[in-house]
Design a protein around this motif. Structure first.
Motif, PDB file in Angstrom:
ATOM      1  N   LEU A   1      19.665 -12.971 -18.741  1.00 29.42           N
ATOM      2  CA  LEU A   1      18.779 -12.613 -17.641  1.00 29.42           C
ATOM      3  C   LEU A   1      18.124 -11.271 -17.952  1.00 29.42           C
ATOM      4  O   LEU A   1      18.816 -10.280 -18.218  1.00 29.42           O
ATOM      5  CB  LEU A   1      19.557 -12.514 -16.330  1.00 29.42           C
ATOM      6  CG  LEU A   1      20.479 -13.690 -15.975  1.00 29.42           C
ATOM      7  CD1 LEU A   1      21.169 -13.429 -14.648  1.00 29.42           C
ATOM      8  CD2 LEU A   1      19.706 -15.001 -15.925  1.00 29.42           C
ATOM      9  N   TYR A   2      16.801 -11.245 -17.927  1.00 29.52           N
ATOM     10  CA  TYR A   2      16.044 -10.014 -18.160  1.00 29.52           C
ATOM     11  C   TYR A   2      15.018  -9.840 -17.035  1.00 29.52           C
ATOM     12  O   TYR A   2      14.425 -10.817 -16.567  1.00 29.52           O
ATOM     13  CB  TYR A   2      15.297 -10.078 -19.491  1.00 29.52           C
ATOM     14  CG  TYR A   2      16.182 -10.090 -20.716  1.00 29.52           C
ATOM     15  CD1 TYR A   2      16.502  -8.909 -21.392  1.00 29.52           C
ATOM     16  CD2 TYR A   2      16.695 -11.286 -21.210  1.00 29.52           C
ATOM     17  CE1 TYR A   2      17.300  -8.920 -22.528  1.00 29.52           C
ATOM     18  CE2 TYR A   2      17.497 -11.305 -22.354  1.00 29.52           C
ATOM     19  CZ  TYR A   2      17.793 -10.119 -22.998  1.00 29.52           C
ATOM     20  OH  TYR A   2      18.596 -10.136 -24.122  1.00 29.52           O
ATOM     21  N   TYR A   3      14.827  -8.615 -16.589  1.00 26.15           N
ATOM     22  CA  TYR A   3      13.775  -8.274 -15.621  1.00 26.15           C
ATOM     23  C   TYR A   3      13.932  -8.951 -14.269  1.00 26.15           C
ATOM     24  O   TYR A   3      12.954  -9.017 -13.504  1.00 26.15           O
ATOM     25  CB  TYR A   3      12.390  -8.638 -16.182  1.00 26.15           C
ATOM     26  CG  TYR A   3      12.081  -8.055 -17.530  1.00 26.15           C
ATOM     27  CD1 TYR A   3      11.770  -6.701 -17.690  1.00 26.15           C
ATOM     28  CD2 TYR A   3      12.085  -8.863 -18.669  1.00 26.15           C
ATOM     29  CE1 TYR A   3      11.475  -6.169 -18.937  1.00 26.15           C
ATOM     30  CE2 TYR A   3      11.787  -8.345 -19.919  1.00 26.15           C
ATOM     31  CZ  TYR A   3      11.487  -6.998 -20.049  1.00 26.15           C
ATOM     32  OH  TYR A   3      11.194  -6.485 -21.281  1.00 26.15           O
ATOM     33  N   GLN A   4      15.126  -9.430 -13.928  1.00 32.72           N
ATOM     34  CA  GLN A   4      15.315 -10.102 -12.641  1.00 32.72           C
ATOM     35  C   GLN A   4      15.693  -9.062 -11.583  1.00 32.72           C
ATOM     36  O   GLN A   4      16.834  -8.953 -11.154  1.00 32.72           O
ATOM     37  CB  GLN A   4      16.366 -11.204 -12.763  1.00 32.72           C
ATOM     38  CG  GLN A   4      16.051 -12.258 -13.811  1.00 32.72           C
ATOM     39  CD  GLN A   4      14.672 -12.873 -13.645  1.00 32.72           C
ATOM     40  OE1 GLN A   4      14.307 -13.326 -12.549  1.00 32.72           O
ATOM     41  NE2 GLN A   4      13.890 -12.888 -14.718  1.00 32.72           N
ATOM     42  N   SER A   5      14.696  -8.294 -11.146  1.00 30.70           N
ATOM     43  CA  SER A   5      14.927  -7.161 -10.249  1.00 30.70           C
ATOM     44  C   SER A   5      15.403  -7.591  -8.864  1.00 30.70           C
ATOM     45  O   SER A   5      16.009  -6.801  -8.138  1.00 30.70           O
ATOM     46  CB  SER A   5      13.650  -6.327 -10.119  1.00 30.70           C
ATOM     47  OG  SER A   5      12.580  -7.105  -9.617  1.00 30.70           O
TER      48      SER A   5
ATOM     49  N   LEU B   1      17.588  -9.898  -8.336  1.00 29.36           N
ATOM     50  CA  LEU B   1      18.992 -10.312  -8.429  1.00 29.36           C
ATOM     51  C   LEU B   1      19.874  -9.090  -8.179  1.00 29.36           C
ATOM     52  O   LEU B   1      19.917  -8.160  -8.979  1.00 29.36           O
ATOM     53  CB  LEU B   1      19.290 -10.887  -9.809  1.00 29.36           C
ATOM     54  CG  LEU B   1      20.730 -11.363 -10.053  1.00 29.36           C
ATOM     55  CD1 LEU B   1      21.052 -12.560  -9.157  1.00 29.36           C
ATOM     56  CD2 LEU B   1      20.935 -11.713 -11.518  1.00 29.36           C
TER      57      LEU B   1
ATOM     58  N   PHE C   1      22.252  -8.818 -18.568  1.00 24.84           N
ATOM     59  CA  PHE C   1      21.715  -8.511 -17.248  1.00 24.84           C
ATOM     60  C   PHE C   1      20.678  -7.388 -17.360  1.00 24.84           C
ATOM     61  O   PHE C   1      20.433  -6.664 -16.398  1.00 24.84           O
ATOM     62  CB  PHE C   1      22.835  -8.082 -16.296  1.00 24.84           C
ATOM     63  CG  PHE C   1      23.847  -9.153 -16.007  1.00 24.84           C
ATOM     64  CD1 PHE C   1      23.459 -10.455 -15.771  1.00 24.84           C
ATOM     65  CD2 PHE C   1      25.199  -8.846 -15.950  1.00 24.84           C
ATOM     66  CE1 PHE C   1      24.399 -11.453 -15.501  1.00 24.84           C
ATOM     67  CE2 PHE C   1      26.142  -9.823 -15.674  1.00 24.84           C
ATOM     68  CZ  PHE C   1      25.746 -11.131 -15.444  1.00 24.84           C
TER      69      PHE C   1
ATOM     70  N   CYS D   1      18.011  -5.998 -14.655  1.00 22.77           N
ATOM     71  CA  CYS D   1      18.200  -6.750 -13.415  1.00 22.77           C
ATOM     72  C   CYS D   1      18.547  -5.774 -12.289  1.00 22.77           C
ATOM     73  O   CYS D   1      18.854  -4.607 -12.531  1.00 22.77           O
ATOM     74  CB  CYS D   1      19.305  -7.794 -13.581  1.00 22.77           C
ATOM     75  SG  CYS D   1      18.847  -9.165 -14.666  1.00 22.77           S
TER      76      CYS D   1
ATOM     77  N   THR E   1      20.219  -0.950 -15.960  1.00 22.53           N
ATOM     78  CA  THR E   1      20.602  -1.398 -14.626  1.00 22.53           C
ATOM     79  C   THR E   1      21.172  -0.210 -13.853  1.00 22.53           C
ATOM     80  O   THR E   1      21.362   0.872 -14.407  1.00 22.53           O
ATOM     81  CB  THR E   1      21.671  -2.508 -14.673  1.00 22.53           C
ATOM     82  OG1 THR E   1      22.878  -1.961 -15.234  1.00 22.53           O
ATOM     83  CG2 THR E   1      21.204  -3.692 -15.509  1.00 22.53           C
TER      84      THR E   1
END
Length: 220
Positions: free
Chosen positions: A122-126, A128, A146, A149, A172
């Motif tokens: 998972l990359y750039y899933q702000s 989450l 992560f 994220c 993160t």
């Protein structure tokens, strides 16, 4: 014969996470060895216990996040997220990847049903914000990212991932690693760069890391 038994026992204990590779079982009493064997059997029983999906469940029922559900739909070749799904079909999923800023993933509820998952990137899933405790049930998981994220905390159950070899939580807001992080005996590559971590758990020194990235942090 006892020496051979002890070697096999400690390797198995290390694999399931009830001991580490440095534990000296050769000096244990018969009672202690028996207790360790019971712990191993109990842990294996928990891991081997079948996950039961409620009869008639759809992909959307099990994976409430629509973005997540759609990837599962595509991975198993279903027509719709409203299709009824079985554990057998979900067990064919070996990777979950969200790599773009506009993916919009918000939660990973239901991830425990992906019992053969190997790769979670998972990359750039702000959006989450939280990782479910159930991630600790994914015994075969080998790599996790992560990076960038929106999460700020790791569940303690992450330490149950006995086969995890690559872990990236860089960029993160995570401020600490679980106390038992050193239980990740298979871990070889770790990246905690540009997080809010200011102190490492003592158990991390049990790990034999090939790569440990910690750019932007203040401790040695």
């Amino acid at each position: 014969m006892k020496k051979v038994f002890c070697i096999v026992l400690i390797l198995l204990a290390s694999l399931v996470g009830v001991a580490n590779a440095e534990t000296d079982v050769t000096s244990m009493t018969d009672e202690e060895l028996y207790s360790l064997r019971l712990q191993i059997n109990q842990e294996l029983a928990v891991r081997n216990k079948a996950i039961t999906i409620p009869e008639g469940s759809t992909i959307a029922d099990l994976f409430p996040d629509t973005v997540f559900a759609k990837q599962i739909r595509d991975s198993i070749g279903a027509f719709s997220i409203n299709d009824i799904v079985t554990q057998e079909r979900l067990s064919t999923v070996e990777s979950v990847h969200f790599l773009n800023k506009n993916d919009g993933l918000t939660n990973l509820e239901g991830i425990q049903y992906l019992t053969n998952l190997r790769s979670l990137l998972l990359y750039y899933q702000s959006e989450l914000r939280e990782i479910p405790d159930t991630i600790g049930k994914l015994f075969y998981l080998r790599e996790i990212s992560f990076e960038k994220c929106g999460i700020s905390k790791l569940p303690d159950s992450i330490c149950n991932l006995a086969n995890l070899s690559w872990f990236n939580i860089s960029n993160t807001d995570i401020s600490s690693l679980p106390d038992d992080f050193g239980n990740l005996s298979a871990l070889k590559e770790l990246d905690i760069s540009y997080t809010k971590i200011s102190e490492l758990p003592i158990s991390i020194y049990n790990l034999e890391l090939n790569t440990f990235k910690r750019d932007g942090l203040d401790f040695d």
